[in-house]
Design a protein around this motif. Sequence first.
Motif, PDB file in Angstrom:
ATOM      1  N   PRO A 301       0.826  -1.220   0.000  1.00  0.00           N
ATOM      2  CA  PRO A 301       0.000   0.000   0.000  1.00  0.00           C
ATOM      3  C   PRO A 301       0.853   1.260   0.000  1.00  0.00           C
ATOM      4  O   PRO A 301       1.957   1.285   0.541  1.00  0.00           O
ATOM      5  N   GLY A 302       0.305   2.292  -0.620  1.00  0.00           N
ATOM      6  CA  GLY A 302       0.994   3.583  -0.628  1.00  0.00           C
ATOM      7  C   GLY A 302       1.987   3.754  -1.753  1.00  0.00           C
ATOM      8  O   GLY A 302       2.662   4.785  -1.825  1.00  0.00           O
ATOM      9  N   LEU A 303       2.069   2.773  -2.645  1.00  0.00           N
ATOM     10  CA  LEU A 303       3.049   2.844  -3.734  1.00  0.00           C
ATOM     11  C   LEU A 303       2.361   2.671  -5.085  1.00  0.00           C
ATOM     12  O   LEU A 303       1.455   1.860  -5.241  1.00  0.00           O
ATOM     13  N   GLY A 304       2.823   3.454  -6.062  1.00  0.00           N
ATOM     14  CA  GLY A 304       2.364   3.301  -7.428  1.00  0.00           C
ATOM     15  C   GLY A 304       1.036   3.981  -7.720  1.00  0.00           C
ATOM     16  O   GLY A 304       0.165   4.083  -6.856  1.00  0.00           O
ATOM     17  N   HIS A 305       0.921   4.479  -8.944  1.00  0.00           N
ATOM     18  CA  HIS A 305      -0.338   5.048  -9.424  1.00  0.00           C
ATOM     19  C   HIS A 305      -0.375   4.861 -10.925  1.00  0.00           C
ATOM     20  O   HIS A 305       0.577   5.205 -11.632  1.00  0.00           O
ATOM     21  N   ARG A 306      -1.473   4.334 -11.419  1.00  0.00           N
ATOM     22  CA  ARG A 306      -1.557   3.988 -12.836  1.00  0.00           C
ATOM     23  C   ARG A 306      -1.439   5.191 -13.764  1.00  0.00           C
ATOM     24  O   ARG A 306      -1.109   5.051 -14.945  1.00  0.00           O
TER      25      ARG A 306
END
Length: 414
Positions: A301-306
Amino acid sequence: MRDQEGHRLSTKETAELLGVKPETVYAYVSRGQLSSRRDTGGRGSTFDAREVTALARRNRRDTGGSSALGGVGDLSVRTRLTLIDTDRYYFRGVDATELATHHSYEEVAEWLWTGELRPGVVFTAPEEPVAAARRAVAALPEHSEPVDRLRVVTVAAAAVDPLRFDLSEEAVLGTARTLIPTLVAALPPVLHTHRDSGPLAHRLWARLTGRRPDEASLRVLDTALGLLVDHDLAASTLAVRVAASARAHAYAAVSAGLGVLEGPLHGAASEFAHRLLLDVLDRGTAVPAIADELRAGRRVPGLGHRLYPGEDPRARTLFQLLEDVPTAAPALAAARDIEATAARHTPLHANVDLALAVLSVTSGMPASAGETVFAVARTAGWIAHALEEYGERPLRMRPSGQYVGARPPQPLPE
């Protein structure tokens, strides 16, 4: 760009709104369907925004109004609100991170709604909806989550508003300016000695933690609200536009957004980041915590965004501001440890959920605080999208299902 009157569109803007090429715009002028005039700088023609909008509506009506969701998987919706571009995003063409760091949440909301800044604007809630909302919230079980309360507040506020079915821009903006502070005012206060007045971020702080705020922490919260106002067609925003397409009033549209927001892959994602951050702080390193997440087959959680190949610009902005909060240093270090440790497995960057988790952990807020901030902030964006949708053809958000069931005729079941 618009001229000083605020009602003129450039040729490019007009073409985009009409969905045509620039040369077609001038064909409309030659046929008398649009009027134009040279801008004051002499660099091109400008067009009356109201004329262009009316022509766009006529064109949609005359052509049967092709659905914005017309084809399978086609979710293209024209909007003038938010543009996401590589590692930045913009509200009405203005860098959103710059806007949120230099202006209050209320000022950012006004810009998104109207394209105008109202310096020093503060949203206040009338007594009647607040009283009704507080009674409704008091009837909920004590363990109710904040978003449960916000949904109830929205329904209660709608029930005491006899003008809720007025979908004119003036009426909807009036709803927005009172509903958002009502959402905050109806949440049970944690810091009882805090005055229930002033900027919205100050009032919300008292609903999230019993700790007295410092100016740096309040600035982080206010900026977080501004950054989260809108983010193009997120799942909750699409739900809002579907509701508005059916001409649901603004309260009902916001309720639709709140329902989707509670999903673990949307607004509730910050709660998982909060819990991970506490785990890392407790263990002193991110290695075993990340290993546990991966072993369980979960995303960290808290990592990455498409939508961002690099770091989420919202996270980047909040991390910079959190550096001015002395007590945030341990949580910031833990967040960077999470990012660096996970990078050994996959090169993902911090997103806004992790930044909200740093704020909530540092400030002694519950794990649900990030979702509350998200919901209050995004209500402004939802209403902006509802306003846009009220100007479109009704019920255009009606895609056709691709039936894959048993072919008829089938015998009656016994």
